[in-house]
Design a protein around this motif. Structure first.
Motif, mmCIF file in Angstrom:
data_model
loop_
_atom_site.group_PDB
_atom_site.id
_atom_site.type_symbol
_atom_site.label_atom_id
_atom_site.label_comp_id
_atom_site.label_asym_id
_atom_site.label_seq_id
_atom_site.Cartn_x
_atom_site.Cartn_y
_atom_site.Cartn_z
ATOM 1 N N HIS A 166 0.834 -1.206 0.000
ATOM 2 C CA HIS A 166 0.000 0.000 0.000
ATOM 3 C C HIS A 166 0.872 1.261 0.000
ATOM 4 O O HIS A 166 0.599 2.218 -0.740
ATOM 5 C CB HIS A 166 -0.905 -0.009 1.230
ATOM 6 N N ALA A 167 1.916 1.274 0.832
ATOM 7 C CA ALA A 167 2.806 2.437 0.900
ATOM 8 C C ALA A 167 3.518 2.660 -0.433
ATOM 9 O O ALA A 167 3.689 3.814 -0.869
ATOM 10 C CB ALA A 167 3.827 2.241 2.016
ATOM 11 N N LEU A 168 3.928 1.592 -1.098
ATOM 12 C CA LEU A 168 4.591 1.707 -2.403
ATOM 13 C C LEU A 168 3.628 2.257 -3.453
ATOM 14 O O LEU A 168 4.026 3.048 -4.319
ATOM 15 C CB LEU A 168 5.127 0.342 -2.837
ATOM 16 N N THR A 169 2.370 1.838 -3.384
ATOM 17 C CA THR A 169 1.353 2.358 -4.302
ATOM 18 C C THR A 169 1.181 3.860 -4.101
ATOM 19 O O THR A 169 1.152 4.639 -5.060
ATOM 20 C CB THR A 169 0.005 1.645 -4.077
ATOM 21 N N HIS A 170 1.065 4.250 -2.836
ATOM 22 C CA HIS A 170 0.905 5.670 -2.520
ATOM 23 C C HIS A 170 2.119 6.474 -2.990
ATOM 24 O O HIS A 170 1.977 7.568 -3.549
ATOM 25 C CB HIS A 170 0.716 5.837 -1.012
ATOM 26 N N ALA A 171 3.317 5.923 -2.768
ATOM 27 C CA ALA A 171 4.545 6.603 -3.179
ATOM 28 C C ALA A 171 4.603 6.788 -4.691
ATOM 29 O O ALA A 171 5.075 7.816 -5.191
ATOM 30 C CB ALA A 171 5.756 5.809 -2.696
ATOM 31 N N THR A 172 4.131 5.785 -5.433
ATOM 32 C CA THR A 172 4.140 5.860 -6.898
ATOM 33 C C THR A 172 3.263 7.004 -7.387
ATOM 34 O O THR A 172 3.687 7.838 -8.195
ATOM 35 C CB THR A 172 3.651 4.525 -7.493
ATOM 36 N N HIS A 173 2.028 7.044 -6.906
ATOM 37 C CA HIS A 173 1.132 8.137 -7.302
ATOM 38 C C HIS A 173 1.689 9.487 -6.835
ATOM 39 O O HIS A 173 1.591 10.486 -7.563
ATOM 40 C CB HIS A 173 -0.262 7.910 -6.715
ATOM 41 N N ASN A 174 2.268 9.512 -5.651
ATOM 42 C CA ASN A 174 2.819 10.748 -5.114
ATOM 43 C C ASN A 174 3.926 11.302 -6.016
ATOM 44 O O ASN A 174 3.985 12.514 -6.288
ATOM 45 C CB ASN A 174 3.365 10.492 -3.706
ATOM 46 N N PHE A 175 4.802 10.417 -6.508
ATOM 47 C CA PHE A 175 5.901 10.854 -7.385
ATOM 48 C C PHE A 175 5.367 11.514 -8.655
ATOM 49 O O PHE A 175 5.806 12.600 -9.035
ATOM 50 C CB PHE A 175 6.788 9.659 -7.741
ATOM 51 N N PHE A 176 4.431 10.839 -9.307
ATOM 52 C CA PHE A 176 3.925 11.371 -10.576
ATOM 53 C C PHE A 176 3.114 12.648 -10.370
ATOM 54 O O PHE A 176 3.187 13.573 -11.186
ATOM 55 C CB PHE A 176 3.098 10.307 -11.298
#
Length: 603
Positions: free
Chosen positions: A211-221
């Motif tokens: 879940h944290a990795l998913t959030h980080a991915t969207h956050n980066f873009f």
């Protein structure tokens, strides 16, 4: 003046005392009246400042024990009766026991978790509130209202809940059939119960990290000005010239009601296993006939053999029918649902290009499908991919964006999942944190494909079994050897031979290589594959013809080159492999909630 100052000081002390008596607010879970355990246990004081407050909490029982206190001992204590010796004590005790029929009060001590954090909460439930035999079983769901208190005995728990009411009890009906009743099941065994395995500490931790990795991915873009675009799962385009595709069709003939009933009982049974059973039963029957076995055993063996023969006949008929239906080349796709051949998408980059050529920088996040008939710890049939496309971008920019994304999400999980990472460090992989820190802090080694071949050839000369020649694709073994053994950090390999990359990758001036790149990380291998895409109409059309692809399928894609073409590049990040990187788990099937792999589709 002195009196006024004393009065003012007294008022301030009274105000401070009133403030100190104000109990801190404990927020409930959104859309629920319970308090999430993380709210209590992740506080700096471990929840100690909340002692005395009444709350509702819920979760699933991990472990339990029962502390019993027989009533007759309590009765004797109340009346000051000491420990009697000899027959008098036995008589007195026996009399009391006979009158009260040995009623027993007990306190059940539960360790429960609700999945919000690694830590569990201790809950005390009196036997008068719920039957101990029900609430002590692992997996039982319980919702209680109670008071936060300090444990009577020192231990790992800073606080506990003294239950006053049991609001809900979801009992385990049959402990023998509940798969998590056994402690410490290995991850590969848990795959057979994908619907229960999130209740285990390891899988719950993996899920929170995912879940944290998913959030980080969207956050980066989002931080870098990308637009999120959903691309289709069903497509007519073969995005990578891949032959292992899943067909989407409604033309496969459906069995009649009569025949479907006949095959219901044999679904999931292989013909080979039935034939082997047939041989064993025949031998057993022959042995019974040779010996002086009783008539009942002989008749039962004959009946069993007859049923097995019928089952074998049904399976043979079913197998012939399935072979006839599997000839997709005889299907008329004009009569299919979409009036043409359709597939589950292998990659969304082609569709994403059309939006990049209008909106600039875009990305997508979703499932991609490959019908690979191999067993691998790195790939399954359905994997989640993060794909990005950037207008006016060339190879260097694409590599830079991919590198920044990888560093960002590794840093994010280190900073935002400290407790889960501590658990992974202790229970799964002791090198996981240093490995992630290496990804975040190191400079990625960048080498062309031709240099990678030379490096691997030198390794071969040093007696490593790494057969490699120029022009062949690098295997997982090759990639991981370079990252793990040679450079010991992430490696970017670029300028591959055009034969080993998709048709849409831009050709370099040498006519042999293309502007493609892979990012390889230690232990996991290639996690990102990207390229600068071919914007020249003639070059792309020629490449499509060389590979024998249907030009009609790609007319819409060629239109992007005919009308307002632009240089552009992008990449695909295999998200499930990033979860492997962040958790140290060795098999991708253990980090995907419901894995779909060759020969396995259970949930």
């Amino acid at each position: 003046m002195a009196f006024k100052e004393e009065l003012s000081s007294a008022n301030m002390e009274t105000h401070q005392q009133e403030e100190s008596t104000v109990k801190p607010h404990i927020p409930n879970s959104n859309y629920s009246k319970r308090v999430v355990l993380k709210t209590l246990l992740d506080r700096e004081d471990g929840g100690l400042g909340l002692v005395g407050q009444k709350i509702v909490i819920g979760g699933w029982v991990k472990t339990a024990k029962e502390n019993r206190m027989p009533i007759f001992r309590t009765f004797l204590k109340l009346f000051g009766v000491g420990h009697y010796q000899g027959q008098k004590e036995k008589e007195l005790t026996a009399g009391i026991v006979q009158r009260v029929q040995q009623p027993v009060l007990s306190t059940v001590v539960l360790q429960i978790t609700d999945g919000s954090c690694i830590a569990s909460l201790q809950v005390l439930v009196e036997s008068t509130l719920a039957p101990p035999g029900q609430i002590m079983l692992g997996g039982t769901c319980i919702l209680v209202e109670g008071v936060i208190q300090k444990p009577e005995t020192s231990g790992k728990h800073i606080i506990e809940i003294k239950a006053e009411k049991v609001l809900h009890l979801g009992v385990v009906k049959d402990q023998e059939k509940y798969p998590l009743s056994k402690k410490r099941l290995p991850l590969h065994s848990l795959r057979d119960w994908a619907h229960f395995r999130p209740r285990t500490t390891t899988v719950a931790s993996i899920t929170r990290i995912r879940h944290a990795l998913t959030h980080a991915t969207h956050n980066f873009f989002q931080q870098n000005g990308f637009l999120y675009v959903q691309v289709p799962v069903i497509t007519t385009a073969d995005s990578e010239g891949c032959t292992n595709k899943f067909h989407v069709t409604t033309l496969v003939s459906k069995p009649t009601h009569e025949s479907s009933n006949a095959f219901d009982e044999v679904s999931g049974v292989s013909l080979a296993s039935v034939k082997n059973a047939l041989k064993e039963k025949t031998n057993k029957l022959d042995e019974l006939r040779r010996t002086d076995s009783n008539r009942e055993a002989l008749l039962a063996a004959i009946q069993d053999l007859k049923k097995t023969n019928e089952l074998a006949s049904q399976l043979e008929a079913k197998e012939k029918k399935e072979k006839a239906n599997s000839k997709t080349d005889q299907l008329d796709f004009m009569n299919d649902y979409f009036s043409c051949q359709a597939f589950l998408t292998v990659s969304g980059r082609l569709h994403l290009e059309s939006y990049a050529c209008a909106l600039g920088n875009v990305y997508s996040f979703g499932p991609r499908f490959k019908a690979q008939t191999i067993h691998s710890t790195r790939h399954v049939s359905e994997m989640w991919m993060v794909e990005a496309e950037m207008a006016f971008s060339e190879l260097e920019e694409a590599m830079g964006c991919a590198t920044d994304l990888l560093k960002h999400i590794c840093k994010w999980v280190l900073e935002n999942c400290p407790n889960d990472m501590k658990f992974i460090l202790k229970r799964v992989d002791q090198s996981i944190v240093p490995r992630l820190q290496t990804v975040v802090s190191s400079y990625f080694e960048k080498i062309p494909y031709c240099k990678a071949i030379d490096v691997l050839k030198q390794a071969k000369e040093n007696k490593h079994d790494l057969n490699i020649e120029w022009g062949v694709p690098l295997t997982e073994e090759h990639e991981r050897y370079m990252a793990d053994e040679i450079y010991k950090k992430p490696v970017i390999i670029y300028d591959y031979p055009k034969e080993v990359k998709p048709f849409y990758v831009r050709q370099n001036d040498d006519g042999k290589t293309v502007a493609a790149f892979d990012i390889i990380v230690p232990k996991v291998g290639a996690v990102i594959r990207g390229s600068q895409n071919e914007e020249r109409l003639k070059m792309l059309s020629t490449r499509i013809q060389e590979l024998g692809l249907s030009s009609k399928q790609y007319e819409w894609y060629l239109d992007l080159r005919r009308h307002g073409t632009v240089k552009h590049g992008g990449f695909s990040l295999t998200f499930d492999l990033i979860v492997l990187l962040a958790t140290g788990i060795s098999d991708v099937r253990d980090v995907i909630p419901f894995p779909r792999s060759y020969g396995k589709l259970s949930n």
